[in-house]
Design a protein around this motif. Structure first.
Motif, PDB file in Angstrom:
ATOM      1  N   ASN A   6       0.845  -1.192   0.000  1.00  0.00           N
ATOM      2  CA  ASN A   6       0.000   0.000   0.000  1.00  0.00           C
ATOM      3  C   ASN A   6       0.880   1.242   0.000  1.00  0.00           C
ATOM      4  O   ASN A   6       1.869   1.309   0.724  1.00  0.00           O
ATOM      5  N   PHE A   7       0.527   2.221  -0.837  1.00  0.00           N
ATOM      6  CA  PHE A   7       1.288   3.461  -0.959  1.00  0.00           C
ATOM      7  C   PHE A   7       0.489   4.646  -0.435  1.00  0.00           C
ATOM      8  O   PHE A   7      -0.670   4.831  -0.804  1.00  0.00           O
ATOM      9  N   HIS A   8       1.099   5.455   0.434  1.00  0.00           N
ATOM     10  CA  HIS A   8       0.615   6.795   0.737  1.00  0.00           C
ATOM     11  C   HIS A   8       1.648   7.746   0.153  1.00  0.00           C
ATOM     12  O   HIS A   8       2.737   7.899   0.717  1.00  0.00           O
ATOM     13  N   VAL A   9       1.326   8.354  -0.981  1.00  0.00           N
ATOM     14  CA  VAL A   9       2.295   9.138  -1.745  1.00  0.00           C
ATOM     15  C   VAL A   9       2.041  10.631  -1.576  1.00  0.00           C
ATOM     16  O   VAL A   9       0.897  11.090  -1.642  1.00  0.00           O
ATOM     17  N   LYS A  10       3.125  11.351  -1.355  1.00  0.00           N
ATOM     18  CA  LYS A  10       3.066  12.813  -1.333  1.00  0.00           C
ATOM     19  C   LYS A  10       3.648  13.322  -2.643  1.00  0.00           C
ATOM     20  O   LYS A  10       4.834  13.154  -2.917  1.00  0.00           O
ATOM     21  N   LEU A  11       2.798  13.948  -3.464  1.00  0.00           N
ATOM     22  CA  LEU A  11       3.229  14.449  -4.766  1.00  0.00           C
ATOM     23  C   LEU A  11       4.022  15.744  -4.610  1.00  0.00           C
ATOM     24  O   LEU A  11       3.963  16.401  -3.554  1.00  0.00           O
ATOM     25  N   PRO A  12       4.753  16.145  -5.662  1.00  0.00           N
ATOM     26  CA  PRO A  12       5.521  17.394  -5.590  1.00  0.00           C
ATOM     27  C   PRO A  12       4.680  18.613  -5.235  1.00  0.00           C
ATOM     28  O   PRO A  12       5.187  19.581  -4.669  1.00  0.00           O
ATOM     29  N   ASN A  13       3.372  18.578  -5.560  1.00  0.00           N
ATOM     30  CA  ASN A  13       2.491  19.702  -5.223  1.00  0.00           C
ATOM     31  C   ASN A  13       1.889  19.561  -3.829  1.00  0.00           C
ATOM     32  O   ASN A  13       0.924  20.241  -3.479  1.00  0.00           O
ATOM     33  N   ASP A  14       2.458  18.620  -3.027  1.00  0.00           N
ATOM     34  CA  ASP A  14       2.039  18.354  -1.645  1.00  0.00           C
ATOM     35  C   ASP A  14       0.678  17.665  -1.541  1.00  0.00           C
ATOM     36  O   ASP A  14       0.148  17.500  -0.440  1.00  0.00           O
ATOM     37  N   GLN A  15       0.108  17.260  -2.670  1.00  0.00           N
ATOM     38  CA  GLN A  15      -1.154  16.519  -2.628  1.00  0.00           C
ATOM     39  C   GLN A  15      -0.869  15.081  -2.209  1.00  0.00           C
ATOM     40  O   GLN A  15       0.125  14.484  -2.614  1.00  0.00           O
ATOM     41  N   MET A  16      -1.716  14.524  -1.345  1.00  0.00           N
ATOM     42  CA  MET A  16      -1.552  13.152  -0.874  1.00  0.00           C
ATOM     43  C   MET A  16      -2.438  12.204  -1.668  1.00  0.00           C
ATOM     44  O   MET A  16      -3.613  12.500  -1.919  1.00  0.00           O
ATOM     45  N   LYS A  17      -1.876  11.084  -2.074  1.00  0.00           N
ATOM     46  CA  LYS A  17      -2.616  10.064  -2.800  1.00  0.00           C
ATOM     47  C   LYS A  17      -2.361   8.709  -2.156  1.00  0.00           C
ATOM     48  O   LYS A  17      -1.326   8.482  -1.530  1.00  0.00           O
ATOM     49  N   GLU A  18      -3.298   7.791  -2.325  1.00  0.00           N
ATOM     50  CA  GLU A  18      -3.164   6.443  -1.788  1.00  0.00           C
ATOM     51  C   GLU A  18      -3.499   5.430  -2.870  1.00  0.00           C
ATOM     52  O   GLU A  18      -4.364   5.671  -3.720  1.00  0.00           O
ATOM     53  N   GLY A  19      -2.830   4.305  -2.827  1.00  0.00           N
ATOM     54  CA  GLY A  19      -3.129   3.222  -3.757  1.00  0.00           C
ATOM     55  C   GLY A  19      -2.432   1.949  -3.338  1.00  0.00           C
ATOM     56  O   GLY A  19      -1.588   1.967  -2.434  1.00  0.00           O
ATOM     57  N   SER A  20      -2.778   0.846  -3.978  1.00  0.00           N
ATOM     58  CA  SER A  20      -2.211  -0.447  -3.602  1.00  0.00           C
ATOM     59  C   SER A  20      -1.780  -1.234  -4.820  1.00  0.00           C
ATOM     60  O   SER A  20      -2.423  -1.168  -5.879  1.00  0.00           O
ATOM     61  N   PHE A  21      -0.692  -1.967  -4.668  1.00  0.00           N
ATOM     62  CA  PHE A  21      -0.175  -2.856  -5.703  1.00  0.00           C
ATOM     63  C   PHE A  21      -0.353  -4.296  -5.224  1.00  0.00           C
ATOM     64  O   PHE A  21       0.279  -4.711  -4.253  1.00  0.00           O
ATOM     65  N   LYS A  22      -1.200  -5.045  -5.887  1.00  0.00           N
ATOM     66  CA  LYS A  22      -1.476  -6.428  -5.503  1.00  0.00           C
ATOM     67  C   LYS A  22      -0.322  -7.342  -5.916  1.00  0.00           C
ATOM     68  O   LYS A  22       0.193  -7.248  -7.037  1.00  0.00           O
ATOM     69  N   VAL A  23       0.056  -8.232  -5.015  1.00  0.00           N
ATOM     70  CA  VAL A  23       1.157  -9.137  -5.313  1.00  0.00           C
ATOM     71  C   VAL A  23       0.811 -10.073  -6.468  1.00  0.00           C
ATOM     72  O   VAL A  23       1.688 -10.531  -7.202  1.00  0.00           O
ATOM     73  N   THR A  24      -0.483 -10.354  -6.658  1.00  0.00           N
ATOM     74  CA  THR A  24      -0.902 -11.243  -7.744  1.00  0.00           C
ATOM     75  C   THR A  24      -0.743 -10.599  -9.114  1.00  0.00           C
ATOM     76  O   THR A  24      -0.899 -11.273 -10.135  1.00  0.00           O
ATOM     77  N   ARG A  25      -0.457  -9.310  -9.169  1.00  0.00           N
ATOM     78  CA  ARG A  25      -0.228  -8.638 -10.453  1.00  0.00           C
ATOM     79  C   ARG A  25       1.227  -8.204 -10.617  1.00  0.00           C
ATOM     80  O   ARG A  25       1.552  -7.462 -11.532  1.00  0.00           O
ATOM     81  N   MET A  26       2.092  -8.670  -9.705  1.00  0.00           N
ATOM     82  CA  MET A  26       3.522  -8.419  -9.856  1.00  0.00           C
ATOM     83  C   MET A  26       4.137  -9.577 -10.619  1.00  0.00           C
ATOM     84  O   MET A  26       4.059 -10.722 -10.185  1.00  0.00           O
ATOM     85  N   ARG A  27       4.739  -9.276 -11.751  1.00  0.00           N
ATOM     86  CA  ARG A  27       5.359 -10.354 -12.533  1.00  0.00           C
ATOM     87  C   ARG A  27       6.643 -10.829 -11.863  1.00  0.00           C
ATOM     88  O   ARG A  27       6.931 -12.019 -11.808  1.00  0.00           O
ATOM     89  N   CYS A  28       7.408  -9.898 -11.325  1.00  0.00           N
ATOM     90  CA  CYS A  28       8.634 -10.237 -10.601  1.00  0.00           C
ATOM     91  C   CYS A  28       9.096  -8.993  -9.857  1.00  0.00           C
ATOM     92  O   CYS A  28       8.559  -7.899 -10.058  1.00  0.00           O
ATOM     93  N   TRP A  29      10.083  -9.157  -9.009  1.00  0.00           N
ATOM     94  CA  TRP A  29      10.686  -7.998  -8.346  1.00  0.00           C
ATOM     95  C   TRP A  29      12.136  -8.281  -8.056  1.00  0.00           C
ATOM     96  O   TRP A  29      12.600  -9.418  -8.138  1.00  0.00           O
ATOM     97  N   ARG A  30      12.861  -7.237  -7.747  1.00  0.00           N
ATOM     98  CA  ARG A  30      14.288  -7.386  -7.434  1.00  0.00           C
ATOM     99  C   ARG A  30      14.680  -6.353  -6.393  1.00  0.00           C
ATOM    100  O   ARG A  30      14.082  -5.278  -6.280  1.00  0.00           O
ATOM    101  N   VAL A  31      15.692  -6.696  -5.613  1.00  0.00           N
ATOM    102  CA  VAL A  31      16.295  -5.759  -4.679  1.00  0.00           C
ATOM    103  C   VAL A  31      17.692  -5.452  -5.191  1.00  0.00           C
ATOM    104  O   VAL A  31      18.460  -6.357  -5.494  1.00  0.00           O
ATOM    105  N   THR A  32      17.996  -4.172  -5.295  1.00  0.00           N
ATOM    106  CA  THR A  32      19.286  -3.744  -5.819  1.00  0.00           C
ATOM    107  C   THR A  32      20.019  -2.930  -4.774  1.00  0.00           C
ATOM    108  O   THR A  32      19.443  -2.024  -4.174  1.00  0.00           O
ATOM    109  N   SER A  33      21.267  -3.259  -4.536  1.00  0.00           N
ATOM    110  CA  SER A  33      22.086  -2.479  -3.611  1.00  0.00           C
ATOM    111  C   SER A  33      23.275  -1.905  -4.352  1.00  0.00           C
ATOM    112  O   SER A  33      23.842  -2.548  -5.241  1.00  0.00           O
ATOM    113  N   SER A  34      23.634  -0.692  -4.018  1.00  0.00           N
ATOM    114  CA  SER A  34      24.790  -0.061  -4.640  1.00  0.00           C
ATOM    115  C   SER A  34      25.497   0.804  -3.608  1.00  0.00           C
ATOM    116  O   SER A  34      24.894   1.257  -2.627  1.00  0.00           O
TER     117      SER A  34
END
Length: 472
Positions: A297-325
């Motif tokens: 679940n995302f609570h996003v603060k946009l550059p104009n300070d507007q707050m938005k919310e949304g969710s990314f379901k794991v069943t619609r994620m094709r894959c993911w990765r963790v990257t360290s640098s």
């Protein structure tokens, strides 16, 4: 698990001679220092036990002293070797491999095997003191805590031990779930900070399992304490009327009714992460991420300070990765030298089915990126076990699995793709593409009910129609 060997050290023996130590990091944190000969010994054991066809390639011995360039080349080769062993479903979960890591961790921290008392915290801050050996692994400590609490053996698998950092503002950061290849006492002692503690918390996502836990008095008390704690820290949203109802149930001592009401509240069972940065819907957006209900679940603060919310379901994620640098720390000079101190930058990126036939990468930059990845993987494990008719006990024993690869100066961890729906009675996601749409990012309302969220969705490239759980 994210295994890497980002650095080496030249260390001295008792007789004054020097050797190269390879620092093995797990999830971005130093786990142990080992010599080439130790890893070679592990390799030979694996070959003897499992045969040459199973083990990955191991960097060969050298007759002469290695040059700095050769040391770095060997470091990369050993890193790939450790990643390959860990990702193998047989080798990575073998007692041979895990005991090697535990022994190496203990030797690195120079903590002798002896009886000690270890404090394990419950969600309400209560401490449970258990008598263990410094060499006891995570499973041993978990069982010792369960025994001290009189938690039945059949419920032990519903809980896990987590490393948590207490913050100055009174909040807490979930650093990681303690794994089978580490020694909890050594892990917590090596941090040399009173800000860290080991916390007992439920380790499943499906609220249907709550019923199993609540059937037992101790399980009920643990779940109740966690629920109260999550409400108090703001992880579960509660309006005034709901707060009044919960307080009334508390006063009556109606713990089951309290939990059942909490189950209907928004973000029940979620783990919340510290504020971080995302590139969705725009680069550089500040976001608070929560993991639960098979989604991020995302609570996003946009550059104009507007707050938005949304969710990314794991069943619609094709894959993911963790990257360290490695990111150089500014030292006041125009051209930082290669020997300058570096911070580790961690990113979680997942490829998401935004709409029919359109996948998009979404990136989160956060020190807790690996913990987020672990949450996603455990959600997938739980869904797949449920789909196959398995039990939570089998799911808890299933090792987190990933595909590790190195690209340039970055370290990558990829999850296995999840291309089908968790419900066996439903079609694969690929076949449901006509029904699938984007993550729906909507404006926040004052309501605490997920079904009551309203407001304007993002426009332009991100204006997609949202769907409910019933559409999946």
């Amino acid at each position: 698990m994210h295994f890497s060997i980002p650095e080496t050290e030249v260390r001295s023996n008792e007789n004054g001679s020097t050797y190269v130590a390879y620092n093995i990091h797990v999830n971005g944190v130093l786990h142990c220092r080992v010599r080439y000969s130790q890893l070679l010994g592990l390799h030979e054991q694996i070959k003897k036990e499992y045969g040459n066809n199973v083990v990955p390639a191991f960097p060969p011995k050298k007759i002469f002293t290695l040059t700095p360039a050769e040391v770095d080349q060997r470091r990369e080769q050993l890193e790939k070797y450790m990643q390959a062993v860990r990702q193998d479903p047989i080798l990575g979960s073998s007692e041979m491999f895990n005991s090697f890591l535990r022994k190496a961790q203990q030797e690195t921290q120079q903590i002798p095997t002896e009886e000690v008392q270890l404090e394990i915290y419950l969600s309400n801050g209560q401490k449970v003191k258990v008598n263990i050996l410094t060499s006891d692994q995570t499973e041993d400590v978990l069982e010792a805590v369960a025994s001290k609490l009189d938690l039945p053996d059949e419920l032990v698998g519903y809980f896990s031990l987590f490393l948590v950092q207490e913050r100055e503002d009174g909040g807490c950061t979930y650093v990681r779930k303690l794994q089978e290849f580490e020694l909890p006492y050594v892990s917590i002692t090596s941090l040399h900070s009173p800000d860290y503690r080991i916390v007992l918390r439920k380790s499943y996502w499906d609220t249907a399992y709550d019923s199993d836990v609540m059937d037992d008095r101790v399980g009920l008390n643990l779940l109740y304490a966690q629920t109260v704690s999550d409400i108090e820290r703001g992880w579960i949203l509660v309006n005034k009327e709901q707060h009044r109802q919960l307080k009334s149930l508390q006063e009556k001592g109606s713990k089951k009714e309290f939990i059942r009401l909490a189950q209907t509240l928004k973000y029940y069972g979620y783990i919340k992460f510290d504020p971080c940065i995302t590139d969705f819907p725009e680069k550089g957006c500040h976001v608070i991420v929560g993991a639960g209900n098979n989604e991020l679940n995302f609570h996003v603060k946009l550059p104009n300070d507007q707050m938005k919310e949304g969710s990314f379901k794991v069943t619609r994620m094709r894959c993911w990765r963790v990257t360290s640098s490695q990111v150089p720390v500014a030292n006041g000079t125009a051209n930082p030298s290669s020997s300058s101190k570096c911070d580790v930058k961690l990113e979680l990126a997942f490829e998401y089915l935004m709409s029919k036939d359109r996948l998009q990468w979404v990136t989160i930059t956060s020190p807790q990126a690996i913990m987020m990845s672990i949450c996603l993987q455990s959600m997938v494990d739980e869904l797949m076990v449920k789909k196959s008719g398995g039990s939570i006990k089998k799911m808890q024993k299933k090792r987190l699995n990933g595909t590790f690869q190195r690209s340039d100066s970055q370290q990558t961890v990829k999850s296995p793709p999840l291309l089908d729906s968790p419900d066996p009675s439903r079609e694969q996601v690929v076949k449901l593409s006509t029904k699938l749409s984007s993550v729906s990012l909507r404006g926040l309302s004052s309501s605490n009910s997920a079904s009551d969220i309203s407001g304007n969705e993002f426009h332009g490239n991100y204006a997609f129609e949202g769907i409910g759980d019933d559409d999946l």
